[in-house]
Scaffold this motif. Structure first.
Motif, PDB file in Angstrom:
ATOM      1  N   GLY A 309       0.787  -1.223   0.000  1.00 46.94           N
ATOM      2  CA  GLY A 309       0.000   0.000   0.000  1.00 46.94           C
ATOM      3  C   GLY A 309       0.816   1.267   0.000  1.00 46.94           C
ATOM      4  N   VAL A 310       1.984   1.255   0.654  1.00 47.24           N
ATOM      5  CA  VAL A 310       2.836   2.446   0.630  1.00 47.24           C
ATOM      6  C   VAL A 310       3.331   2.715  -0.782  1.00 47.24           C
ATOM      7  CG1 VAL A 310       5.019   3.417   1.441  1.00 47.24           C
ATOM      8  CG2 VAL A 310       3.487   2.280   3.056  1.00 47.24           C
ATOM      9  N   ASP A 311       3.566   1.656  -1.559  1.00 45.99           N
ATOM     10  CA  ASP A 311       3.972   1.854  -2.958  1.00 45.99           C
ATOM     11  C   ASP A 311       2.859   2.488  -3.773  1.00 45.99           C
ATOM     12  OD1 ASP A 311       6.471   0.746  -2.476  1.00 45.99           O
ATOM     13  OD2 ASP A 311       5.865  -1.262  -3.091  1.00 45.99           O
ATOM     14  N   VAL A 312       1.621   2.102  -3.493  1.00 47.10           N
ATOM     15  CA  VAL A 312       0.486   2.753  -4.169  1.00 47.10           C
ATOM     16  C   VAL A 312       0.477   4.235  -3.820  1.00 47.10           C
ATOM     17  CG1 VAL A 312      -2.009   2.783  -4.501  1.00 47.10           C
ATOM     18  CG2 VAL A 312      -0.833   0.601  -4.115  1.00 47.10           C
ATOM     19  N   LEU A 313       0.654   4.549  -2.542  1.00 44.68           N
ATOM     20  CA  LEU A 313       0.705   5.946  -2.105  1.00 44.68           C
ATOM     21  C   LEU A 313       1.840   6.690  -2.801  1.00 44.68           C
ATOM     22  CD1 LEU A 313      -0.406   8.025   0.140  1.00 44.68           C
ATOM     23  CD2 LEU A 313       1.713   7.422   1.328  1.00 44.68           C
ATOM     24  N   ARG A 314       3.020   6.074  -2.868  1.00 50.69           N
ATOM     25  CA  ARG A 314       4.151   6.714  -3.546  1.00 50.69           C
ATOM     26  C   ARG A 314       3.814   7.026  -5.000  1.00 50.69           C
ATOM     27  NH1 ARG A 314       8.159   2.294  -0.812  1.00 50.69           N
ATOM     28  NH2 ARG A 314       9.247   3.659   0.678  1.00 50.69           N
ATOM     29  N   ALA A 315       3.208   6.065  -5.689  1.00 53.23           N
ATOM     30  CA  ALA A 315       2.856   6.281  -7.092  1.00 53.23           C
ATOM     31  C   ALA A 315       1.869   7.435  -7.242  1.00 53.23           C
ATOM     32  CB  ALA A 315       2.279   5.000  -7.687  1.00 53.23           C
ATOM     33  N   LEU A 316       0.877   7.488  -6.361  1.00 54.98           N
ATOM     34  CA  LEU A 316      -0.095   8.585  -6.410  1.00 54.98           C
ATOM     35  C   LEU A 316       0.593   9.925  -6.174  1.00 54.98           C
ATOM     36  CD1 LEU A 316      -2.970   6.945  -4.327  1.00 54.98           C
ATOM     37  CD2 LEU A 316      -2.939   7.254  -6.810  1.00 54.98           C
ATOM     38  N   ALA A 317       1.484   9.966  -5.180  1.00 56.64           N
ATOM     39  CA  ALA A 317       2.174  11.217  -4.874  1.00 56.64           C
ATOM     40  C   ALA A 317       3.085  11.656  -6.015  1.00 56.64           C
ATOM     41  CB  ALA A 317       2.986  11.057  -3.586  1.00 56.64           C
ATOM     42  N   LEU A 318       3.572  10.700  -6.809  1.00 54.13           N
ATOM     43  CA  LEU A 318       4.393  11.021  -7.976  1.00 54.13           C
ATOM     44  C   LEU A 318       3.550  11.385  -9.196  1.00 54.13           C
ATOM     45  CD1 LEU A 318       7.125   8.221  -7.680  1.00 54.13           C
ATOM     46  CD2 LEU A 318       7.439  10.680  -7.255  1.00 54.13           C
ATOM     47  N   GLY A 319       2.225  11.319  -9.070  1.00 55.18           N
ATOM     48  CA  GLY A 319       1.346  11.779 -10.137  1.00 55.18           C
ATOM     49  C   GLY A 319       0.538  10.729 -10.843  1.00 55.18           C
ATOM     50  N   ALA A 320       0.724   9.458 -10.508  1.00 55.94           N
ATOM     51  CA  ALA A 320      -0.031   8.407 -11.195  1.00 55.94           C
ATOM     52  C   ALA A 320      -1.494   8.413 -10.769  1.00 55.94           C
ATOM     53  CB  ALA A 320       0.586   7.039 -10.903  1.00 55.94           C
ATOM     54  N   ALA A 321      -2.351   7.949 -11.678  1.00 52.41           N
ATOM     55  CA  ALA A 321      -3.759   7.770 -11.335  1.00 52.41           C
ATOM     56  C   ALA A 321      -3.976   6.476 -10.571  1.00 52.41           C
ATOM     57  CB  ALA A 321      -4.612   7.772 -12.600  1.00 52.41           C
ATOM     58  N   GLY A 322      -3.045   5.531 -10.732  1.00 57.05           N
ATOM     59  CA  GLY A 322      -3.165   4.239 -10.072  1.00 57.05           C
ATOM     60  C   GLY A 322      -2.000   3.362 -10.458  1.00 57.05           C
ATOM     61  N   VAL A 323      -2.062   2.100 -10.038  1.00 63.54           N
ATOM     62  CA  VAL A 323      -0.963   1.169 -10.281  1.00 63.54           C
ATOM     63  C   VAL A 323      -1.497  -0.156 -10.787  1.00 63.54           C
ATOM     64  CG1 VAL A 323       0.344   2.231  -8.376  1.00 63.54           C
ATOM     65  CG2 VAL A 323      -0.921   0.099  -7.968  1.00 63.54           C
ATOM     66  N   LEU A 324      -0.599  -0.919 -11.401  1.00 66.15           N
ATOM     67  CA  LEU A 324      -0.824  -2.337 -11.647  1.00 66.15           C
ATOM     68  C   LEU A 324       0.029  -3.118 -10.651  1.00 66.15           C
ATOM     69  CD1 LEU A 324      -0.612  -2.655 -15.556  1.00 66.15           C
ATOM     70  CD2 LEU A 324      -2.547  -1.965 -14.137  1.00 66.15           C
ATOM     71  N   VAL A 325      -0.543  -4.159 -10.066  1.00 65.71           N
ATOM     72  CA  VAL A 325       0.214  -5.017  -9.162  1.00 65.71           C
ATOM     73  C   VAL A 325       0.294  -6.400  -9.791  1.00 65.71           C
ATOM     74  CG1 VAL A 325      -1.836  -5.531  -7.766  1.00 65.71           C
ATOM     75  CG2 VAL A 325       0.434  -5.898  -6.812  1.00 65.71           C
ATOM     76  N   GLY A 326       1.510  -6.937  -9.889  1.00 70.63           N
ATOM     77  CA  GLY A 326       1.719  -8.164 -10.631  1.00 70.63           C
ATOM     78  C   GLY A 326       2.180  -9.330  -9.788  1.00 70.63           C
ATOM     79  N   ARG A 327       3.499  -9.503  -9.672  1.00 75.33           N
ATOM     80  CA  ARG A 327       4.038 -10.705  -9.030  1.00 75.33           C
ATOM     81  C   ARG A 327       3.398 -11.049  -7.685  1.00 75.33           C
ATOM     82  NH1 ARG A 327       8.775  -8.605 -11.574  1.00 75.33           N
ATOM     83  NH2 ARG A 327       9.914 -10.130 -12.831  1.00 75.33           N
ATOM     84  N   PRO A 328       3.169 -10.081  -6.781  1.00 74.30           N
ATOM     85  CA  PRO A 328       2.561 -10.457  -5.502  1.00 74.30           C
ATOM     86  C   PRO A 328       1.221 -11.166  -5.643  1.00 74.30           C
ATOM     87  CG  PRO A 328       3.486  -8.263  -5.347  1.00 74.30           C
ATOM     88  CD  PRO A 328       3.541  -8.653  -6.796  1.00 74.30           C
ATOM     89  N   MET A 329       0.479 -10.867  -6.705  1.00 72.12           N
ATOM     90  CA  MET A 329      -0.797 -11.543  -6.885  1.00 72.12           C
ATOM     91  C   MET A 329      -0.587 -12.981  -7.356  1.00 72.12           C
ATOM     92  SD  MET A 329      -2.666  -9.354  -5.655  1.00 72.12           S
ATOM     93  CE  MET A 329      -3.998 -10.542  -5.729  1.00 72.12           C
ATOM     94  N   LEU A 330       0.486 -13.239  -8.115  1.00 75.40           N
ATOM     95  CA  LEU A 330       0.824 -14.625  -8.442  1.00 75.40           C
ATOM     96  C   LEU A 330       1.258 -15.378  -7.195  1.00 75.40           C
ATOM     97  CD1 LEU A 330       2.776 -14.700 -11.836  1.00 75.40           C
ATOM     98  CD2 LEU A 330       0.426 -15.402 -11.381  1.00 75.40           C
ATOM     99  N   TRP A 331       2.014 -14.697  -6.315  1.00 78.56           N
ATOM    100  CA  TRP A 331       2.408 -15.344  -5.060  1.00 78.56           C
ATOM    101  C   TRP A 331       1.162 -15.750  -4.270  1.00 78.56           C
ATOM    102  CZ3 TRP A 331       6.027 -10.750  -3.375  1.00 78.56           C
ATOM    103  CH2 TRP A 331       7.116 -10.684  -4.242  1.00 78.56           C
ATOM    104  N   ALA A 332       0.216 -14.838  -4.160  1.00 77.42           N
ATOM    105  CA  ALA A 332      -0.988 -15.112  -3.383  1.00 77.42           C
ATOM    106  C   ALA A 332      -1.802 -16.229  -4.015  1.00 77.42           C
ATOM    107  CB  ALA A 332      -1.823 -13.842  -3.254  1.00 77.42           C
ATOM    108  N   LEU A 333      -1.892 -16.244  -5.340  1.00 72.64           N
ATOM    109  CA  LEU A 333      -2.600 -17.317  -6.040  1.00 72.64           C
ATOM    110  C   LEU A 333      -1.923 -18.653  -5.776  1.00 72.64           C
ATOM    111  CD1 LEU A 333      -4.828 -18.120  -8.112  1.00 72.64           C
ATOM    112  CD2 LEU A 333      -3.117 -17.735  -9.913  1.00 72.64           C
ATOM    113  N   ALA A 334      -0.588 -18.678  -5.856  1.00 76.09           N
ATOM    114  CA  ALA A 334       0.151 -19.916  -5.610  1.00 76.09           C
ATOM    115  C   ALA A 334      -0.041 -20.395  -4.182  1.00 76.09           C
ATOM    116  CB  ALA A 334       1.630 -19.705  -5.905  1.00 76.09           C
ATOM    117  N   ALA A 335      -0.064 -19.458  -3.250  1.00 76.64           N
ATOM    118  CA  ALA A 335      -0.135 -19.815  -1.834  1.00 76.64           C
ATOM    119  C   ALA A 335      -1.517 -20.280  -1.404  1.00 76.64           C
ATOM    120  CB  ALA A 335       0.288 -18.623  -0.975  1.00 76.64           C
TER     121      ALA A 335
END
Length: 376
Positions: A309-335
């Motif tokens: 979540g802090v990375d999402v906040l960082r991206a927003l503060a740098l001007g992004a409208a949002g983020v894509l989250v990738g590998r961690p969701m594969l980890w969660a799916l695998a787990a």
């Protein structure tokens, strides 16, 4: 939607009990590693070359310090935001990732369903191991990611199938003229197991991906990708589909500006998770330049390296409208299959809510006005 304005009808995530799951999104890595064969772990987590860019993505995000605001009177921050003019439960989409049945037998439908329950978009890959029709039926907001193929007739067919299946946006990946050399896969002689196929392509198109050879990576074979994708192709695509169009794989602000001029709805600042050009800049480093260059021309999203979540906040503060989250969701799916993915997205929302509260922001729109500093 005006800056700072919240969606009228934000997506409502399903309540998830996270007890018994890892305490953060990043902590899903270890149980995932234990759940898959070593060569599969290397395939989903490796980068190209010496993995300089893969490492740089995290380093750059960790160097972004966000200046909190105080005495703002914020009690309970909202995570809701808008992406592509549609309300989302948080400014996050699940990134397109190939061959998800490699990590769990339920594969793409499970992750799409988890994203739908969390109230965020799921981006289905051209290289999905489940047909787009089944993935779209399992999810809620499903976007389709397109790799440009040598056969334009196949491209048109994929577009028609995605639209007929109910996909609500199209994301074209533009940073794969050739495949990056991923040395972990080369060393492993990695190939797809028989039960994992490129389900969206006609039979036989991915035969090479199943032929393991020592010292050679077979996945993906790249035999069907078109190396000479150009701006005229993007213009054709813009005219071919009424769906919102995102262009993923943009790093140079000049390319972002040209994409906006063609009429794309969003550019995704991405280096393919460090899996293409090893030596490309970290996405957090170039994000502010891209945002400044496009102005109000289109939305800008950040991809590559997001781990919480802090990375999402960082991206927003740098001007992004949002983020894509990738590998961690594969980890969660695998787990843990769909349940693991739902828990991971619930934790991500909780982390973002905490980050907003600690910076005095009532919602993600306010986070875009935070100041940042970059240091060691």
């Amino acid at each position: 939607m005006a800056d700072g304005e919240l969606p009228d009808n934000p997506a409502r995530p399903v309540a998830v009990d996270v007890a018994g799951w890892p305490p953060s999104l990043a902590d899903f890595a270890e149980p995932a590693r234990s759940a898959v064969p070593p060569e599969v772990w290397d395939f989903i987590n490796g980068g190209s070359g010496t993995e300089t860019t893969l490492t740089a993505n995290r380093t750059a995000l960790d160097r972004v310090a966000v200046l909190p605001r105080v005495l703002t009177g914020v009690d309970r921050p909202r995570t809701e935001a808008s992406l592509l003019d549609r309300p989302q439960a948080m400014p996050v989409a699940v990134a397109p990732m190939a061959y998800q049945r490699l990590v769990h037998p339920d594969g793409e439908p499970a992750l799409a369903a988890a994203a739908g329950a969390a109230g965020v978009p799921y981006v289905a890959s051209t290289l999905s191991s489940t047909p787009i029709e089944e993935v779209a039926a399992a999810g809620d907001q499903v976007w389709f990611q397109l790799y440009w193929l040598r056969d334009r007739g196949m491209v048109a067919d994929l577009l028609d199938r995605a639209q007929a299946a109910g996909c609500s946006a199209l994301m074209v990946t533009v940073d794969v003229p050739v495949l990056g050399r991923r040395l972990r896969d080369v060393r492993n002689g990695f190939a797809l197991p028989p039960h994992v196929t490129t389900a969206n392509l006609p039979g036989g198109r991915d035969d090479l991906a199943h032929q393991g050879t020592p010292g050679v990576s077979a996945v993906p074979s790249g035999a069907v990708f078109a190396p000479a994708l150009g701006w005229a192709d993007l213009e054709w695509l813009r005219g071919r589909t009424p769906l919102p169009l995102l262009v993923k794989g943009v790093l140079d602000p000049r390319d972002a500006v040209r994409a906006a001029e063609i009429g794309v709805d969003a550019v995704v600042v991405s280096n393919h998770g460090g899996r293409q050009l090893d030596g490309a800049p970290a996405t957090a480093t170039v994000l502010p330049e891209v945002v400044a260059a496009v102005g109000n021309g289109c939305e800008v999203l950040l991809d590559s390296g997001v781990r919480g979540g802090v990375d999402v906040l960082r991206a927003l503060a740098l001007g992004a409208a949002g983020v894509l989250v990738g590998r961690p969701m594969l980890w969660a799916l695998a787990a843990g299959g769909r349940a693991g993915a739902e828990a991971a997205l619930a934790l991500l929302a909780a982390e973002l809510r905490d980050a907003l509260a600690l910076t005095g922001c009532a919602d993600p729109a306010e986070a875009r006005h935070l100041r940042t500093m970059t240091g060691s």
